[in-house]
Design an enzyme around this catalytic site. Structure first.
Site, PDB file in Angstrom:
ATOM      1  N   CYS A  50       0.813  -1.225   0.000  1.00 55.88           N
ATOM      2  CA  CYS A  50       0.000   0.000   0.000  1.00 55.88           C
ATOM      3  C   CYS A  50       0.846   1.274   0.000  1.00 55.88           C
ATOM      4  O   CYS A  50       1.701   1.464   0.860  1.00 55.88           O
ATOM      5  CB  CYS A  50      -0.889  -0.038   1.244  1.00 55.88           C
TER       6      CYS A  50
HETATM    7  N1  LIG Z   1      -6.519   7.907   3.486  1.00 55.02           N
HETATM    8  C1  LIG Z   1      -5.948   6.709   3.838  1.00 55.02           C
HETATM    9  C2  LIG Z   1      -6.086   5.685   2.721  1.00 55.02           C
HETATM   10  C3  LIG Z   1      -5.546   4.340   3.091  1.00 55.02           C
HETATM   11  C4  LIG Z   1      -6.010   3.241   2.120  1.00 55.02           C
HETATM   12  O1  LIG Z   1      -6.913   3.449   1.301  1.00 55.02           O
HETATM   13  N2  LIG Z   1      -5.386   2.058   2.208  1.00 55.02           N
HETATM   14  C5  LIG Z   1      -5.799   0.939   1.363  1.00 55.02           C
HETATM   15  C6  LIG Z   1      -4.613   0.144   0.863  1.00 55.02           C
HETATM   16  S1  LIG Z   1      -3.686   0.937  -0.381  1.00 55.02           S
HETATM   17  C7  LIG Z   1      -6.590  -0.060   2.167  1.00 55.02           C
HETATM   18  O2  LIG Z   1      -6.204  -0.414   3.267  1.00 55.02           O
HETATM   19  N3  LIG Z   1      -7.678  -0.562   1.599  1.00 55.02           N
HETATM   20  C8  LIG Z   1      -8.446  -1.615   2.180  1.00 55.02           C
HETATM   21  C9  LIG Z   1      -9.898  -1.509   1.829  1.00 55.02           C
HETATM   22  O3  LIG Z   1     -10.299  -0.479   1.281  1.00 55.02           O
HETATM   23  O4  LIG Z   1     -10.595  -2.465   2.116  1.00 55.02           O
HETATM   24  C10 LIG Z   1      -4.501   7.000   4.194  1.00 55.02           C
HETATM   25  O5  LIG Z   1      -3.830   7.708   3.435  1.00 55.02           O
HETATM   26  O6  LIG Z   1      -4.059   6.557   5.251  1.00 55.02           O
END
Ligand SMILES: N[C@@H](CCC(=O)N[C@@H](CS)C(=O)NCC(=O)O)C(=O)O
Length: 320
Positions: A50
């Site tokens: 990520c």
């Molecule tokens: N705004 C957040 C975004 C984090 C994010 O979207 N992480 C993704 C991975 S790249 C995630 O964990 N997605 C899991 C999901 O949406 O189920 C940050 O910058 O901390």
């Protein structure tokens, strides 16, 4: 909303556009607040795949917080129930690690521990407070700033957001976030031709802008510095880097951001990325191309239904 399919379609609105939701845990570590810097109190949950979590890993490394904040790494594969941990410790982290704090099998259970009524997505990074058993923050932009607060314990700080550069950093972060960091997702998750086309063209418009910033600064110079803003490494470099390092290996084909490639078409961004990666251990040691490639290509079934992981480009990053 939690658990909505990462196949892509459930993430987009009716017009085929992907709109990222705001993070919900927004506390801060501060010297005299509720969450104070303490050795061993906080734990960082990340995915090596990520880009948002990668920001936090780079910053932890730059601030020399290895002995202060431990890390657990989710398995690279994300399914409809979110991220998972391996449950038996292994010698290597090729599939992630166990949850070192609670031995949970799912990140969703950590979110439930913090708030049983939580209804958002179970995202990484998570900065967890072992003392209060809650999430300090799940917003990477804020986590990387608060890691600077540990200076009172470590006596060491790399100032990634210096006073005199704040407005320039904020300005750059804002357009990089919307058009590049998040832009590649808006291109890749789009479920209509119109949404895809407008977003993908926009990604390259802003890559051109970043290229021109570096070109104006460094063309014709053999400078040992090679940073976006001033002569310092700042959070602006970290925030752009985690997208650019994934660009040729993943976003170019998987998110159809294939109008140009970093290595062939953006010489200044390419040199900037290679210098950060090859000359600064904090960037190289936190970049795991295996997790990166496997995560995207095996998790998004509507984009890549058979989960075949492409072999190229070879190599993932060119030598300096
Ligand atoms: N705004 C957040 C975004 C984090 C994010 O979207 N992480 C993704 C991975 S790249 C995630 O964990 N997605 C899991 C999901 O949406 O189920 C940050 O910058 O901390």
């Amino acid at each position: 909303m939690a658990g909505a399919s990462l196949a892509g379609t459930a993430l987009t609105d009716k017009d085929g556009e992907f709109r990222r939701k705001a993070s919900q845990f927004r506390n801060w570590i501060t010297k005299d607040g509720e969450f104070q810097p303490e050795k061993g109190r906080y734990h960082l949950y990340v995915s090596y795949a990520c880009p948002w979590a990668h920001r936090a890993l780079i910053t932890r490394n730059l601030q020399k917080l290895h002995d202060y904040i431990d890390v657990s790494v989710v398995h690279f594969h994300l399914d409809d129930n979110g991220w998972r941990f391996i449950t038996e410790a292994k010698d290597d982290d090729s599939e992630g690690t166990i949850d070192h704090v609670y031995h949970l099998d799912r990140l969703s259970k950590l979110y439930s521990k913090a708030n049983p009524d939580y209804e958002g997505r179970w995202t990484v990074p998570v900065l967890w407070d072992k003392k209060k058993e809650t999430i300090v923050s799940n917003e990477s932009a804020e986590i990387i700033r608060m890691l600077g607060e540990f200076e009172v314990l470590t006596g060491h700080k790399v100032d990634l957001y210096p006073e005199e550069l704040k407005s320039e950093i904020d300005e750059l972060n804002a357009w990089v976030y919307d058009n590049i960091n998040n832009g590649v997702y808006k291109s890749g998750f789009a479920t209509s031709q119109t949404a895809y086309e407008s977003n993908v063209v926009n990604v390259f418009k802003y890559l051109d802008k970043a290229e021109n910033i570096l070109k104006d600064k460094y063309e014709g110079k053999d400078d040992k510095f090679y940073y976006l803003i001033g002569n310092h490494l700042t959070e602006a470099d970290i925030r752009l880097f985690t997208t650019i390092i994934r660009f040729d290996p993943v976003y170019h084909q998987h998110f159809k951001c294939n109008i140009k490639m970093i290595r062939h078409d953006y010489p200044f961004i390419n040199t900037w990325m290679k210098k950060l990666y090859w000359q600064n251990e904090a960037f190289k040691s936190t970049t795991d191309f295996d997790h990166i490639k496997k995560h995207y290509t095996t998790s998004h079934h509507s984009i890549n239904p058979y989960g075949i992981v492409p072999l190229g480009p070879i190599p993932n990053i060119l030598p300096l």
